[in-house]
Design an enzyme around this catalytic site. Structure first.
Site, mmCIF file in Angstrom:
data_model
loop_
_atom_site.group_PDB
_atom_site.id
_atom_site.type_symbol
_atom_site.label_atom_id
_atom_site.label_comp_id
_atom_site.label_asym_id
_atom_site.label_seq_id
_atom_site.Cartn_x
_atom_site.Cartn_y
_atom_site.Cartn_z
ATOM 1 N N ASN A 481 -11.572 19.232 39.262
ATOM 2 C CA ASN A 481 -10.973 20.389 39.947
ATOM 3 C C ASN A 481 -11.899 20.919 41.027
ATOM 4 O O ASN A 481 -11.477 21.204 42.146
ATOM 5 C CB ASN A 481 -10.717 21.521 38.944
ATOM 6 C CG ASN A 481 -9.364 21.385 38.281
ATOM 7 O OD1 ASN A 481 -8.443 20.812 38.855
ATOM 8 N ND2 ASN A 481 -9.255 21.895 37.074
ATOM 9 N N ASP A 490 -4.177 18.430 38.835
ATOM 10 C CA ASP A 490 -2.796 18.327 38.342
ATOM 11 C C ASP A 490 -2.294 16.889 38.406
ATOM 12 O O ASP A 490 -1.585 16.426 37.519
ATOM 13 C CB ASP A 490 -1.873 19.234 39.175
ATOM 14 C CG ASP A 490 -1.985 20.684 38.732
ATOM 15 O OD1 ASP A 490 -2.761 20.949 37.796
ATOM 16 O OD2 ASP A 490 -1.310 21.540 39.327
ATOM 17 N N GLU A 516 -6.319 20.369 29.307
ATOM 18 C CA GLU A 516 -6.532 18.942 29.599
ATOM 19 C C GLU A 516 -6.757 18.193 28.293
ATOM 20 O O GLU A 516 -7.483 17.223 28.238
ATOM 21 C CB GLU A 516 -7.699 18.744 30.586
ATOM 22 C CG GLU A 516 -8.726 19.858 30.626
ATOM 23 C CD GLU A 516 -9.799 19.745 29.553
ATOM 24 O OE1 GLU A 516 -9.699 20.538 28.591
ATOM 25 O OE2 GLU A 516 -10.691 18.880 29.668
HETATM 26 P P1 GH3 Z 1 -15.652 18.185 28.941
HETATM 27 O O1 GH3 Z 1 -15.981 16.802 29.323
HETATM 28 O O2 GH3 Z 1 -16.689 18.821 28.083
HETATM 29 O O3 GH3 Z 1 -14.300 18.286 28.355
HETATM 30 O O4 GH3 Z 1 -15.677 19.013 30.283
HETATM 31 P P2 GH3 Z 1 -14.460 19.606 31.024
HETATM 32 O O5 GH3 Z 1 -14.894 19.980 32.375
HETATM 33 O O6 GH3 Z 1 -13.335 18.638 30.962
HETATM 34 O O7 GH3 Z 1 -14.061 20.836 30.146
HETATM 35 P P3 GH3 Z 1 -13.991 22.349 30.453
HETATM 36 O O8 GH3 Z 1 -13.364 22.989 29.224
HETATM 37 O O9 GH3 Z 1 -15.325 22.890 30.891
HETATM 38 O O10 GH3 Z 1 -12.982 22.491 31.647
HETATM 39 C C1 GH3 Z 1 -11.642 22.185 31.522
HETATM 40 C C2 GH3 Z 1 -11.005 22.433 32.872
HETATM 41 O O11 GH3 Z 1 -9.636 22.060 32.905
HETATM 42 C C3 GH3 Z 1 -11.077 23.882 33.259
HETATM 43 C C4 GH3 Z 1 -9.687 24.203 33.721
HETATM 44 O O12 GH3 Z 1 -9.721 24.825 34.969
HETATM 45 C C5 GH3 Z 1 -9.016 22.859 33.854
HETATM 46 N N1 GH3 Z 1 -7.607 22.920 33.608
HETATM 47 C C6 GH3 Z 1 -6.955 23.367 32.508
HETATM 48 N N2 GH3 Z 1 -5.620 23.282 32.701
HETATM 49 C C7 GH3 Z 1 -5.413 22.784 33.951
HETATM 50 C C8 GH3 Z 1 -4.244 22.456 34.723
HETATM 51 O O13 GH3 Z 1 -3.104 22.627 34.298
HETATM 52 N N3 GH3 Z 1 -4.435 21.952 35.969
HETATM 53 C C9 GH3 Z 1 -5.699 21.752 36.468
HETATM 54 N N4 GH3 Z 1 -5.813 21.233 37.696
HETATM 55 N N5 GH3 Z 1 -6.776 22.044 35.782
HETATM 56 C C10 GH3 Z 1 -6.656 22.553 34.540
HETATM 57 MG MG MG Z 2 -12.477 18.260 29.075
#
Ligand code: GH3
Ligand code: MG
Length: 602
Positions: A481, A490, A516
């Protein structure tokens, strides 16, 4: 009378002059006489001509005066303008209208006598009006004596032949008072607006009639639902009685308990549907004020063995512009036509050579052929009619009561009811889907997953079959992101969603558990097989080229797996916690990994 001949007279005169010396006695008296006679005649002719000319002059003068009188006193302002729009002549009406004197008007720009708004409009149009006055008019507001503007329409003409002391370049202009016309137009517009308002009201009323019809359909559906509820309720009450009777017989009591639970579940299902129905009720009626018109292209199949009945009904339908009416003489023929063609409406005669209308209703429902059906019954056949409605017909018509009006009403009602039912079915389907699916990925949502997990646990306990639960989380998704934008994030979620949909078996359930994070429910699957499947999926993601990433693979996922074993069952939350803790381990071990849940290591 001798014709006057000037040549002859001239010759005679010349001769007389030449021959001055000639004595008078030498002059031929005959010739002289004829010359004098001719001169006399000519004099009379000249006098006559003079008289005519005088008369013409008087007439012309008279007409001139008349024209001047008209020009001055006609209730229309007349003007002569030059090319630049300056006034060369103006009549009294114009002077009176604008409360001016002749000297204050001549050589003045015409637009000086207009309101400010009109001036601009006039100046912008005058050139083309001047060049081509025949095809054009200009509406202007003249400033009048009493201060109220007078709306005048200017008509022009160029009179090249009558110069009358005017310069070559000029135009005659009549300024006609159109105040009355404008007033009338205003009134007309008000009337039109009133008509539009009245029409809107009619449409609103029609819409409310349709809304009533829609509610009727809903009520009918609610009636059907109540009917549906009745059976499990009776079953439930009966089982309670039986349980009462079998108080001291535990196996029988258990059986009744199971039956009661089943009946309860059925009631719960129906109640759920009622709730969604209520939801729908608050929706505004889509399609608004559209009223069914019978002159649309509607194809009708009429199953009728009696040709005379068919022809007379067909004629009535044709009168309403419904010309596409096909006849089938038997149920067999009707079925064939229904299989191979699309119809908008079906009319079925109840009594047919190879069966009755109910056979066909059953067939239509069995095949899920969707169209409204009207049953044509015999006179006084109310039982058949009510049965037909219960078996899915939209309406019925006693054959003897068919006339233009009843047929038209019946058809438009059936078509409208059908359309409403379709809308309700569609809305319910959409609502049902909306409540279990995740919008972005198309996977099931967390609520549906929780329900499914509870069912699976119950099923597994009952049938002693194990199942696996896997939690998949995208690695470093935040970075995706942050680096490529939320949109790219997305895209990854959608991509993984569709890959999961392709990847999973029919009975597997995959859902978007959180942002995610994805959860998979794999029935009849042990730990080894679950791991194999997750490994294949891990590799698939690892090698996948997501669009935003300029073709480079870069996304990976971590997975935690646990298995529900019926021999040592755990609750839903506990099972999810197991999968989650394994996922956490996979993350800690460096990500892009699969970790099994191991109870002994906890
Ligand atoms: P890890 O490997 O530890 O899982 O790191 P990570 O970055 O995947 O995990 P973290 O929980 O730090 O971040 C998850 C991110 O996913 C943060 C949030 O903005 C993003 N996210 C959650 N839902 C959505 C979505 O519907 N669309 C998008 N583009 N991003 C999303
Ligand atoms: Mg993650």
């Amino acid at each position: 009378m001798n014709k006057f001949n000037p040549d002859k007279i001239r010759k005679t005169a010349e001769q007389i002059a030449k021959e001055k010396a000639i004595r008078l006695s030498d002059v031929n008296y005959e010739d002289l006489h004829s010359v004098l006679q001719e001169l006399h005649v000519h004099q009379i002719e000249l006098e006559l001509q003079n008289e005519e000319l005088r008369n013409a002059q008087v007439r012309l003068e008279h007409q001139k005066n008349k024209f001047a009188e008209l020009f001055n006193s006609a209730p229309v302002s007349f003007l002569v303008l030059d090319k630049g729009g300056f006034i060369l002549e103006a009549n009294k009406t114009f002077l009176k209208t604008t409360a001016s004197e002749m000297k204050g008007v001549l050589r003045k720009p015409f637009h000086d006598f207009m309101t400010t708004d009109s001036k601009k409009a006039f100046l912008s149009q005058y050139k083309s009006f001047y060049n081509n006055p025949k095809d054009k008019t200009i509406d202007v507001e003249l400033i009048t004596e009493n201060g109220n503007p007078l709306i005048a329409r200017l008509y022009g003409s160029q009179d090249e032949n009558i110069k009358d002391g005017l310069p070559d370049e000029h135009i005659r202009v009549a300024a006609v008072d159109i105040n009355a016309q404008v007033e009338a137009e205003k009134k007309q517009n008000i009337t039109i607006q009133k008509l539009i308002d009245a029409n809107m009201k009619i449409k609103e009323q029609q819409a409310s009639i349709i809304e009533q019809e829609r509610l009727k359909v809903l009520l009918q559906m609610a009636g059907a639902t109540a009917h549906e509820l009745n059976q499990p309720l009776m079953y439930l009450l009966g089982s309670l009685d039986l349980m009462e009777m079998n108080k001291d017989n535990p196996p029988a009591r258990d059986r009744h308990m199971t039956n009661i639970r089943k009946a309860g579940e059925r009631i719960a299902n129906v109640t759920k549907r009622i709730q969604s129905l209520r939801h729908d009720k608050t929706k505004p009626y889509p399609g608004g004020t559209e009223i069914i018109q019978l002159d649309q292209d509607i194809t009708i199949l009429y199953i009728e063995d009696d040709d005379a009945s068919f022809i007379s009904t067909k004629k009535m339908l044709e009168k309403q512009g419904l010309s596409e009416v096909t006849q089938a003489g038997t149920i067999r023929e009707g079925k064939q036509l229904l299989e191979n063609n699309e119809y908008d409406l079906l009319l079925i005669d109840y009594k047919l050579p190879d069966g009755d209308g109910f056979d066909l209703l059953g067939y239509i429902q069995g095949r899920e052929i969707k169209l409204p059906v009207i049953m044509i019954t015999g006179q006084g056949d109310e039982q058949v009619a009510s049965m037909a409605i219960r078996k899915g017909a939209y309406d019925y018509l006693p054959k003897a009561a068919i006339d233009q009006a009843s047929l038209s009403n019946c058809i438009s009602n059936a078509l409208e009811k059908y359309r409403l039912n379709q809308e309700i079915a569609l809305a319910m389907k959409q609502m049902a889907e909306m409540s279990i699916k995740d919008e972005l990925t198309g996977l099931y949502n967390r609520r549906y997953f929780n329900d499914s997990l509870a069912n699976e646990i119950a099923r597994s306990k009952r049938y002693k079959e194990d199942f696996a639960l896997c939690m998949i989380d995208i690695d470093h998704f935040k970075q995706v992101n942050d680096t490529f934008g939320h949109q790219a994030g997305d895209t990854v979620l959608t991509g993984i969603g569709s890959m999961l949909l392709q990847f999973m078996r029919k009975n597997d359930i995959s859902c978007r558990y959180g942002g995610e994070e994805f959860a998979l429910l794999l029935p009849h699957t042990d730990m080894n097989n679950a791991e194999k499947l997750c490994e294949r999926f891990r590799r698939k993601i690892e090698n996948h080229k997501f669009e935003f990433n300029s073709g480079k693979p870069g996304i990976t996922v971590s997975t935690g797996i646990t298995v529900f074993t019926s021999s040592s069952p755990v609750g839903r939350e506990e099972l999810i916690a197991q999968a989650d803790s394994s996922l956490y381990k996979a993350k800690n071990d460096g990500r892009n990994k699969i970790t099994r849940y191991d109870a002994s290591k906890q």
